[in-house]
Design an enzyme around this catalytic site. Structure first.
Site, PDB file in Angstrom:
ATOM      1  CD  GLU B  64      -1.367  -0.220   3.681  1.00  0.00           C
ATOM      2  OE1 GLU B  64      -2.451  -0.788   3.477  1.00  0.00           O
ATOM      3  OE2 GLU B  64      -1.058   0.274   4.775  1.00  0.00           O
ATOM      4  CB  CYS B  65       0.896   4.345   0.503  1.00  0.00           C
ATOM      5  SG  CYS B  65       1.009   6.120   0.231  1.00  0.00           S
ATOM      6  N   GLY B  66       3.466   3.733  -0.394  1.00  0.00           N
ATOM      7  CA  GLY B  66       4.863   3.608  -0.801  1.00  0.00           C
ATOM      8  C   GLY B  66       5.211   2.196  -1.237  1.00  0.00           C
ATOM      9  CG  PHE B  68       0.529   0.712  -5.269  1.00  0.00           C
ATOM     10  CD1 PHE B  68       0.157  -0.381  -6.037  1.00  0.00           C
ATOM     11  CD2 PHE B  68       0.300   1.992  -5.772  1.00  0.00           C
ATOM     12  CE1 PHE B  68      -0.424  -0.214  -7.291  1.00  0.00           C
ATOM     13  CE2 PHE B  68      -0.271   2.158  -7.025  1.00  0.00           C
ATOM     14  CZ  PHE B  68      -0.623   1.069  -7.787  1.00  0.00           C
ATOM     15  NE  ARG B 168      -5.454   3.628  -6.201  1.00  0.00           N
ATOM     16  CZ  ARG B 168      -4.990   4.516  -7.095  1.00  0.00           C
ATOM     17  NH1 ARG B 168      -3.959   4.231  -7.845  1.00  0.00           N
ATOM     18  NH2 ARG B 168      -5.555   5.685  -7.233  1.00  0.00           N
TER      19      ARG B 168
END
Lengths: 266, 195
Positions: B64-66, B68, B168
């Protein structure tokens, strides 16, 4: 009050809430943690809302990670379990709120607000008011916050950015007879303790650790300008009788090994 | 939470380690600042290759985020310089100097997937200065959940899935749905049994 002997299963705690973002909540929370620690208390820090920067600073002062609580993402039960789990071996819990006391997910409900969390954890609120450019009117503001939610308990109010001794006197005179909560103090404006702006979200405790001098200064400011003894004496023990649920799962397939990326980048 | 469901967590560094830890059954990438270590991550070719390889083999990988962004094919700094990443997803994650998204989010799973069953909801939060480029091939990538943001009634399809690699920008709080952690560990256990 000197350091009190821990009686096992009983702790004290309070929530620091602001009337709005940017009123000095983080600085006062950090100062209270530093002052309590200096008095020999073991402090467990918490932060309401999805923020990882303030908890990093909490950890820098208390040596314990600031745990996130959240009234919108997580259930009451989950938050209470989390609070309990991380206060088992401490004397006092300091919960830093998020935004203004009643601000949360939307305007219709209290979901995600600091007020909701204070009620869930049965902790009293210390209200932080930015008193800059305000005198008698500050009492009206406090009165409104006091009456907005009858189920919420307050330990008292502290005024930030006080211009002079007379300024604080004006405010306390106005509070007298108009609000129930006690005035716990007034913090003068100090420009040397302003925390670096964080709007880019990158000034974390790793990138910008708080120096020992800075932490000491914060503790001094709190001791000089807030009645910490009165706060500690007024706090009731938070009893936590429920037992924590813990049901580790064992599988015949043996443990599952999950790699977790953990370094400066993640 | 993963440990409560029988997982043994093995920390590793995509920046410094030459190899993935041995005998993994799954990988979890939280958020972070991969853009600040883009060169080091990019230069660690061995790690990049191994992650792409286990992802292709069907190991459950969640980012997730970084995390991802590291699973994408490249991270582009605000000046447009690309740094190749693992390439589990065929997207380029572009960095911007202005905030791209912030706020609470709720997702509803559209399929049974590695973090839950169809119809399950999980809550989370988003805070990022990055966005993925929207190439044509994005349409070919399966999305497994719909996202509801505050004040927006329309739901967007997100949560990209390639093999069993799911990612994501949204940070999901596994505490918001206690089945999420259980399901992820179960997915890893199934992979362990089948591999």
């Amino acid at each position: 009050m000197a350091k009190k002997e821990k009686t096992g299963g009983l702790i004290k705690g309070f929530v620091i809430a602001g009337t709005q973002s940017g009123c000095g909540k983080t600085t006062i929370s950090l100062g209270l943690m530093a002052a309590l620690l200096r008095r020999g208390f073991k402090v467990a820090p918490f932060k309401v809302g999805p923020d990882f920067i303030d908890p990093g600073h909490h950890a820098g002062i208390t040596g314990m990670a600031g745990r996130n609580l959240d009234g919108w993402m997580l259930s009451g039960r989950y938050n209470r379990d989390c609070f309990k789990k991380h206060t088992l071996k401490v004397d006092i819990a300091v919960v830093e709120g998020v935004m203004g006391l009643f601000d949360g997910y939307d305007g219709k409900s209290e979901a995600g607000s600091t007020a909701q969390m204070a009620k869930w954890l049965k902790l009293p609120v210390i209200l932080v008011v930015n008193a800059k450019s305000m005198a008698r009117s500050a009492a009206a503001l406090v009165s409104g916050f006091e009456q907005f939610d009858k189920d919420l308990g307050f330990a008292g109010v502290v005024f930030n950015n006080i211009g002079s001794k007379r300024h604080l006197e004006f405010i306390t005179e106005a509070l007298d007879g108009n609000v129930k909560m006690p005035c716990l103090g007034g913090i003068p404006y100090y420009n040397e303790i302003i925390l670096p702006e964080r709007h880019l979200g990158l000034v974390t405790s790793l990138d910008n650790p708080l120096s020992d001098e800075y932490i000491d200064k914060l503790a001094d400011i709190i001791e000089e300008n807030m009645d910490l003894n009165a706060i500690l004496d007024s706090l009731l023990d938070v009893d936590q009788p429920e037992k924590l649920r813990r049901t580790p799962v064992r599988s015949p397939a043996g443990p599952v090994r999950i790699g977790v990326a953990m370094d400066n980048a993640f | 939470m993963l440990e409560n469901h029988g997982a043994q967590l093995v920390c590793f560094s995509p920046v410094k380690d030459d190899n993935l830890p041995k005998n993994l059954d799954g990988i979890y990438f939280g958020g972070g600042y991969p853009e600040l270590f883009a060169k080091q991550l990019s230069d660690n070719l061995n790690m990049r290759r191994q992650i792409k390889e286990v992802s292709s083999k069907g190991m459950p990988v969640y980012g997730e985020c970084g995390g991802f962004m590291y699973l994408c094919s490249a991270i582009c700094d605000p000046k447009g310089n690309p740094y190749p990443m693992t390439g589990c997803f065929p997207f380029t994650a572009n960095m911007f100097s202005r905030l791209k998204s912030l706020g609470y989010r709720e997702i509803t799973l559209a399929y049974n997937t590695l973090i839950g069953k169809r119809g399950d909801t999980v809550r989370g939060h988003e805070f990022r200065y990055s966005d993925i480029a929207k190439p044509e091939d994005q349409k070919k990538i399966k999305t497994v959940y719909k996202v509801t943001a505050k004040a927006k009634k329309n739901k967007t399809d997100e949560g990209y899935l390639v093999n069993r690699t799911l990612g994501r920008y949204i940070h999901l709080h596994f505490g918001s749905n206690l089945d999420t952690a259980a399901c992820f560990v179960e997915s890893c256990r199934n992979y362990k049994l089948e591999k």
